[in-house]
Design an enzyme around this catalytic site. Structure first.
Site, PDB file in Angstrom:
ATOM      1  N   GLY A 185      38.886  45.618  40.342  1.00 30.12           N
ATOM      2  CA  GLY A 185      39.531  45.557  39.038  1.00 30.12           C
ATOM      3  C   GLY A 185      39.173  44.331  38.238  1.00 30.12           C
ATOM      4  CB  CYS A 186      40.853  42.940  35.218  1.00 30.60           C
ATOM      5  SG  CYS A 186      40.930  44.470  34.257  1.00 30.60           S
ATOM      6  CG  ASN A 187      41.408  40.937  40.732  1.00 29.23           C
ATOM      7  OD1 ASN A 187      42.000  41.972  40.448  1.00 29.23           O
ATOM      8  ND2 ASN A 187      40.841  40.763  41.909  1.00 29.23           N
ATOM      9  CB  ALA A 188      36.362  42.293  40.742  1.00 28.33           C
ATOM     10  CG  MET A 191      45.752  37.434  35.564  1.00 28.12           C
ATOM     11  SD  MET A 191      44.810  36.647  34.228  1.00 28.12           S
ATOM     12  CE  MET A 191      45.584  37.384  32.800  1.00 28.12           C
TER      13      MET A 191
END
Length: 402
Positions: A170-173, A389
Site C-alpha cells: 500500500g501507500c506506506n510501501a 502511511m
C-alpha cells in the site's frame, strides 16, 4: 550481479548532539564514526499523458449524486493523471474486466516506471549499466514476473541486476522498500541501487455508484517515482559514481544530497482492516476500502512514531527543516499537521502534490521530495523527516540529512 544479503538498517550511532534543540542553522552533525551511509543521488517521477480536473471526472462519468459530487469537489485535489476506460459510442465509459485492469496496470506501470527510472539515473549522472540492484513497488495490480523483471528487459538494465518486488503493502510501501534498498546500498558501497514505485491507481477502480468506491475514485491518481542510492566507500555524503558521473565540488555545493540516517515504524494492529484491497464478488474484481476514521487513527499515532525516530539523536521536532509526508488525502494531512504541530508551510509540498496529482500511493512522498529539491531551499546540514502511511494500519518514517 547477485544481491548481497542486506545489513542491519543504518542508524545514528553516538555522533549526535547531546543537547536537544541547540543545533545552529545549517550545522551538519559529525558522522565520522558511523561508517558509510546510503545517499539519494538521483530522483525522478513520471505520469500518464492524460490528466483531468475533478469536475471533468464528474462530467465524464455523468455523476449527479450531490453527496458524491461534494466528495470530489471538496477533496483539495484539482487535477489527477489517469488512464480512464475507453469511451463507448454512446459517450459512456467501458466497464473494464479485472483482466483488462491488470493489462492496464502492466502497460502503464512499465512505461511510467521506466521513465521515472531513466530520469533518476540521469540526475545521478549514471547509466543503466551502472545499476546493481532494483526494487520495484506496487499495490495496484498483481504481476508475475513483477515490474523488476520487466524493467530489466524493457529498459535494458544489466541481466545480473539484483531484484526485489514489494507488492501489496500500500501507500506506506515506498519507505519500506527504501529501507531495503538502503541496506543493500550500505552492504555494496560504490554500487547503484534503485527503487521504483509504479502505481496505476486507475487499474484499481470499481465504478458501482456507492459512497465507498466514490471516496476512493475521488482520491487516487496514476504515477511512478524512482530514487537512486549510492553509498560512498569513503564515507562522505557522495562522490562521483561511475564513469558517467559529472558531479563537481561546485555542483555538490549547489545540490545537497540526502543521506539516510535512521528509520522508525508503527503498525496499528487494531486498525488492520481500516485500509484494504480485497475481492468484490459482486463486481468480479478487486476493490479498495478506506475506513472513515483512517485520518484520525493515523494522526493519533504520528507523534509516537516521530518521537521514536528522533529518540537518541538529540534532535527535536523543531530541529527538522523539511517534512515530506505522504499525500494521503486532505483529512489525513490535516490530522498529521495538528498532531505534530506542523505549519501549513512545512507541508506545502505534501498538499501541493495532493492538489496536482491526487494520492499517488507508494510514490507520493517522492513527488514531494522532487519538489523540495527543485525548490532550491535545502542547505547542507538540513534535516528532513519522510513519512508514509498505509494499510496495516501503518506509519513509516525516515530521518534524512543533506
Amino acid at each position: 550481479m547477485t544481491a548481497t544479503a542486506p545489513t542491519a538498517p543504518v542508524s545514528l550511532a553516538a555522533a549526535v548532539p547531546t543537547t536537544p534543540g541547540t543545533r545552529a542553522p545549517g550545522q551538519r552533525l559529525s558522522t565520522a564514526n558511523a561508517g558509510p551511509r546510503p545517499s539519494v543521488v538521483g530522483f525522478g517521477t513520471a505520469t500518464p499523458a492524460n490528466s483531468y480536473t475533478q469536475r471533468e471526472m464528474l462530467e465524464l462519468f455523468g455523476i449527479e449524486d450531490p453527496r458524491i459530487r461534494s466528495v470530489f469537489l471538496n477533496s483539495a485535489i484539482e487535477r489527477r493523471y489517469l488512464t480512464l476506460p475507453p469511451e463507448l459510442a454512446d459517450g459512456t465509459r467501458k466497464t473494464e474486466t479485472q483482466g483488462e485492469l491488470l493489462a492496464k496496470h502492466k502497460e502503464q506501470g512499465i512505461r511510467t516506471g521506466r521513465e521515472a527510472l531513466e530520469t533518476a539515473l540521469k540526475r545521478a549522472g549514471l547509466a543503466l549499466s551502472d545499476v546493481g540492484y532494483l526494487c520495484c513497488v506496487t499495490t495496484t495490480g498483481l504481476l508475475t514476473p513483477g515490474f523488476s523483471a520487466h524493467l530489466v528487459k524493457d529498459a535494458g538494465l544489466p541481466v545480473s541486476t539484483g531484484r526485489l518486488d514489494v507488492v501489496g503493502m500500500g501507500c506506506n510501501a515506498g519507505l519500506n522498500a527504501m529501507a531495503a534498498v538502503a541496506s543493500w546500498s550500505a552492504a555494496n558501497p560504490g554500487q547503484a541501487a534503485v527503487m521504483v514505485c509504479a502505481e496505476v491507481c486507475s487499474a484499481a477502480y470499481v465504478f458501482d455508484g456507492t459512497m465507498r468506491t466514490s471516496v476512493v475514485n475521488s482520491l487516487f491518481g496514476d504515477g511512478a517515482a524512482a530514487v537512486v542510492m549510492v553509498t560512498d566507500p569513503a564515507g562522505t555524503a557522495h562522490a562521483a559514481h561511475g564513469a558517467h558521473a559529472t558531479q563537481t565540488a561546485e555542483a555538490d555545493e549547489a545540490a545537497p544530497v540526502g543521506t539516510v540516517l535512521k528509520a522508525a515504524s508503527r503498525i496499528i494492529t487494531e486498525a488492520v482492516d481500516a485500509m484494504r484491497y480485497d475481492w468484490d464478488d459482486e463486481q468480479g474484481k478487486f476493490s479498495f476500502f478506506l475506513d472513515r476514521d483512517v485520518p484520525y487513527v493515523v494522526g493519533a499515532n504520528a507523534e509516537e512514531v516521530v518521537d521514536r525516530l528522533l529518540g537518541g539523536t538529540g534532535l527535536e521536532r523543531a530541529d527538522i527543516d523539511h517534512w515530506l509526508v505522504h499525500s494521503g488525502g486532505k483529512k489525513v494531512i490535516d490530522s498529521v499537521k495538528v498532531n505534530l504541530g506542523l505549519s501549513t508551510y512545512a507541508l506545502r509540498h505534501t498538499t501541493g502534490v495532493l492538489r496536482d496529482y491526487g494520492n499517488l500511493s507508494s510514490g507520493s512522498f517522492l513527488f514531494s521530495y522532487e519538489r523540495l529539491m527543485e525548490e532550491g531551499r535545502v542547505r547542507h546540514g538540513d534535516y528532513g523527516v519522510l513519512m508514509t502511511m498505509g494499510p496495516g494500519s501503518t506509519i513509516e518514517t525516515a530521518l534524512v540529512q543533506w
